[in-house]
Scaffold this active site. Structure first.
Site: not given
Ligand SMILES: Cc1cc2nc3c(=O)[nH]c(=O)nc-3n(C[C@H](O)[C@H](O)[C@H](O)COP(=O)(O)OP(=O)(O)OC[C@H]3O[C@@H](n4cnc5c(N)ncnc54)[C@H](O)[C@@H]3O)c2cc1C
Length: 380
Positions: A364, A366, A340, A129, A269
């Site tokens: 790290e 989005t 292609g 969360n 190609r």
């Molecule tokens: C393969 C993988 C490896 C990872 N490794 C690590 C790790 O080593 N350590 C660690 O701690 N985490 C790790 N993560 C987690 C990663 O950092 C998070 O997935 C990322 O920070 C986004 O959080 P969320 O997935 O909860 O997305 P959410 O925060 O739920 O976001 C969902 C969408 O809403 C958008 N959004 C959210 N808030 C806002 C806002 N205020 N304004 C506009 N848009 C918004 C986001 O940009 C996204 O498009 C990893 C994730 C993956 C998939």
């Protein structure tokens, strides 16, 4: 202004490139296909000093700088996104916070094995969360005598199964204004109550180790708190600023690989009696890819240089991460287009680049969060 690399930077880049091409590249397809974490390769990388590039020799490192480290990430990313992500997470997220904020004892105990590559670093911030909104951390740390007791859950944590200790964030108290104090704790992996599993089936970076961590009454000695307990949030924001340079470098590697493959294929190609590289529509795609790769690399180098000079680099690392990750995605997409139907087949590898590149727009911070950081830096 000088765009030349130093002799040491060139030498390290060549060493990493040779290792990447000889040892990692031949295994990249299988690493992806079987979600196979290449533990043995990391042991070899450790022996070559690759896990300790940006740390001083007295802490088991190679005494290099952020530019050298970024060059290494790019070279690994160019042949294998999974290995590149595992490497970047180990150095930037696992080892760096201990180097930046750890006490001398913590550096001796935890940083040296990480810098020598005897174990991989791992940093647990994200929770089911609390993703982009890391301030919403729900994991709790309660002080009882000489120990903190941690309870909570972390998700998608890279390298955790291969780490000897994991740094996790938790709410450790409340400030006067009622806001949570978030601190970071170094938790040795064998601590009772910490359960680590890797239950995820990922789209890309499939060979990286991505874990769920459940903490149930995990007892951590008070001295394992990392840095200033009151400033944990600021500390991990600093860690993420640095980490973004490495994700951007990884993205440059994926984008460069996409360009290399697309260019080579376009020359081979033949359609309509000539190689497809003679068609202006294909040439323009390649020209855009080459330009964007160069611009992304320059931005990575600038952000790394600023960090090495001890100057502010928050905005530039966000520029680099945002532009390079979106460049990687666009380049991989165009590489498939230039291939292609063959590009849609796994055999040609460019589809793997697209799947790997997508993660770089999410992990790290989005792309949306990078734009928010930049806007904040502009004073919005
Ligand atoms: C393969 C993988 C490896 C990872 N490794 C690590 C790790 O080593 N350590 C660690 O701690 N985490 C790790 N993560 C987690 C990663 O950092 C998070 O997935 C990322 O920070 C986004 O959080 P969320 O997935 O909860 O997305 P959410 O925060 O739920 O976001 C969902 C969408 O809403 C958008 N959004 C959210 N808030 C806002 C806002 N205020 N304004 C506009 N848009 C918004 C986001 O940009 C996204 O498009 C990893 C994730 C993956 C998939």
């Amino acid at each position: 202004m000088n765009f030349e690399l130093t002799k040491e930077q060139e030498m390290t880049r060549k060493m990493v490139r040779d290792f990447a091409e000889e040892k990692i590249a031949p295994r990249a397809v299988d690493i992806d296909k079987h979600s196979d974490f290449p533990d043995d390769l990391f042991k070899e990388m450790g022996k070559l000093g690759m896990l300790g590039i940006p740390f001083p020799e007295k802490y088991g490192g190679s005494g290099g700088d952020t530019i050298t480290y970024a060059l290494a990430v790019e070279e690994i990313g160019r042949v294998c996104g999974s290995t590149g992500l595992s490497y970047a997470a180990a150095v930037s997220l696992g080892a760096s916070p201990i180097y930046y904020f750890g006490t001398e004892e913590q550096k001796q105990e935890f940083l040296i094995p990480l810098a020598k590559g005897e174990s991989l670093g791992s940093f647990g911030l994200t929770e089911p969360n609390a993703g982009s909104d890391a301030g919403g951390t729900q994991t709790k740390a309660v002080l009882e005598g000489d120990h903190y007791i941690l309870n909570g859950e972390k998700c998608w944590i890279t390298n955790a199964e291969y780490a000897r200790s994991i740094t996790v964030t938790a709410v450790s108290g409340k400030r006067d204004d009622g806001k949570n104090i978030i601190s970071a704790f170094i938790v040795p992996k064998d601590t009772p109550g910490m359960k680590i599993t890797s239950p995820y089936d990922k789209m890309g970076v499939r060979g990286s180790n991505t874990c769920e961590i459940v903490l149930e009454d995990v007892k951590v000695p008070k001295e394992n708190i990392l840095g200033d307990p009151e400033k944990g949030f600021g500390q991990f924001l600093h860690t993420l600023d640095g980490g973004r340079i490495s994700i951007a470098a990884l993205a440059v590697g994926v984008a460069q690989a996409s360009l290399d493959r697309a260019l080579a294929y376009s020359k081979e190609r033949q359609q309509f009696g000539q190689s497809i590289s003679k068609f202006q529509a294909i040439q323009f795609k390649l020209a855009d890819m080459a330009m964007e790769v160069e611009l992304a690399r320059n931005m990575v180098m600038k952000a790394a240089w600023l960090k090495d000079q001890g100057k502010p680099f928050t905005k530039e690392s966000a520029y680099a991460k945002l532009f390079a990750s979106e460049t990687a995605f666009r380049s991989a997409n165009q590489a498939i287009q230039i291939h292609g139907g063959y590009g849609y087949m796994r055999e040609y590898e460019v589809e793997r680049y697209l799947r790997d590149a997508k993660l770089l727009e999410i992990g790290e911070g989005t792309s949306e969060i990078q734009r928010m950081i930049i806007a904040r830096q502009l004073g919005c």
